[in-house]
Design a protein around this motif. Structure first.
Motif, PDB file in Angstrom:
ATOM      1  N   THR A  90       0.980  -0.966   0.204  1.00 26.92           N
ATOM      2  CA  THR A  90      -0.034  -0.128   0.097  1.00 26.92           C
ATOM      3  C   THR A  90       0.873   1.525  -0.051  1.00 26.92           C
ATOM      4  O   THR A  90       0.330   2.077  -0.599  1.00 26.92           O
ATOM      5  N   GLN A  94       0.774   3.989  -2.937  1.00 27.43           N
ATOM      6  CA  GLN A  94       0.475   5.651  -2.686  1.00 27.43           C
ATOM      7  C   GLN A  94       1.445   6.418  -3.470  1.00 27.43           C
ATOM      8  O   GLN A  94       0.880   7.339  -3.906  1.00 27.43           O
ATOM      9  N   ASN A 106      -8.314   8.089  -1.902  1.00 26.49           N
ATOM     10  CA  ASN A 106      -6.972   7.591  -1.145  1.00 26.49           C
ATOM     11  C   ASN A 106      -6.417   6.684  -2.088  1.00 26.49           C
ATOM     12  O   ASN A 106      -5.370   5.813  -2.023  1.00 26.49           O
ATOM     13  N   SER A 108      -7.326   4.096  -3.708  1.00 25.61           N
ATOM     14  CA  SER A 108      -7.636   2.516  -3.821  1.00 25.61           C
ATOM     15  C   SER A 108      -8.767   2.249  -4.789  1.00 25.61           C
ATOM     16  O   SER A 108      -8.840   1.476  -5.336  1.00 25.61           O
TER      17      SER A 108
END
Ligand SMILES: *[C@@H]1O[C@H](CO)[C@@H](O)[C@H](O)[C@H]1NC(C)=O
Ligand SMILES: *[C@@H]1O[C@H](CO)[C@@H](O)[C@H](O)[C@H]1NC(C)=O
Ligand SMILES: *[C@@H]1O[C@H](CO)[C@@H](O)[C@H](O)[C@H]1NC(C)=O
Length: 225
Positions: A90, A94, A106, A108
């Motif tokens: 993750t 990012q 975010n 996702s």
């Protein structure tokens, strides 16, 4: 007895179709986008909730593609994006695969879209974790921004010939890219997406079997971000 025969035929057909996708797939088309060009085009951008990404290309996605240039999509409704399968990636995602659409997210949602639409079509080769990891590995090993900077091509708002941009990427990676442009707020052609082709394992660059037509002027701006 009759029912049994019918269902076994159905299963065979499904398997044949599935193999057909794997066998006719040349590999992947890998897309990078330049965030600066998303942000100064007419369609505004929004920074992800994780903050402003580094000045670097972002990942658009890794798309399984047929030799004729078309691509399969949405191949497995039973394989939703599952963030828990890639929790170890993750932080890197990012940084390297930000979403710049509005409103801020975010990122996702972007990863979900790419997995559901494209990743599920190569699941027999790359499961969810391997798919995202392959994207990150490609971005790091290719280092597109570094390759361009090595040739003196910088994201500084200056104008470069399309030929020099293409030539720098070819010299740095060994493979011919396809360059896609968009228009900035003053309608100047600018570097927007770069696309390269990858073999079926998702790890090695190849020459693209088909080069899709993408529009760019012969001189293009490389906006800062
Ligand atoms: C491209 O090839 C695939 C796989 O062989 C096939 O299913 C598809 O119909 C072809 N598309 C076009 C536009 O020819
Ligand atoms: C991103 O947002 C979604 C939906 O709000 C949430 O389920 C997910 O856990 C968030 N992911 C991260 C890495 O913050
Ligand atoms: C950009 O092009 C569009 C469509 O041709 C036009 O409507 C618009 O006025 C142009 N904008 C500028 C700043 O030249």
């Amino acid at each position: 007895m009759k029912k049994f025969t019918q269902s076994s035929i159905f299963i065979k057909l499904l398997i044949i179709q599935f193999l057909a996708i794997v066998y006719t797939c040349h590999g992947f088309d890998f897309f990078y986008f330049w965030p600066g060009s998303l942000c100064d085009a007419k369609r505004a951008c929004c920074l992800p909730t994780s903050g402003k990404p580094a000045t670097d290309f972002g990942i658009h996605g890794l798309w399984p593609t047929f030799n004729n240039g078309s691509y399969p999509a949405n191949c497995n409704a039973n394989s939703p994006f599952d963030g828990s399968k890639i929790s170890d990636l993750t932080k890197e995602l990012q940084v390297d695969w930000p979403s710049l659409t509005c409103p801020s997210t975010n990122s996702s949602k972007f990863w979900t879209h790419e997995w559901v639409k494209h990743g599920t079509c190569s699941e027999s080769v790359l499961d969810q974790h391997a798919y995202f990891e392959a994207n990150l590995n490609l971005k790091h090993s290719i280092n597109l921004l570094g390759v361009l900077q090595l040739a003196g091509i910088q994201p500084n708002g200056k104008v470069y010939s399309l030929q020099s941009v293409r030539g720098a990427i070819k010299a740095g990676t060994g493979y011919t890219p396809v360059i896609e442009c968009n228009l900035d707020a003053s309608n100047n052609s600018q570097l927007y997406q770069v696309y390269l082709c990858v073999d079926k394992s998702g790890s090695k660059l190849i020459e693209c079997p088909v080069l899709p037509k993408r529009k760019c002027a012969s001189f293009i701006e490389f906006p800062s971000f």
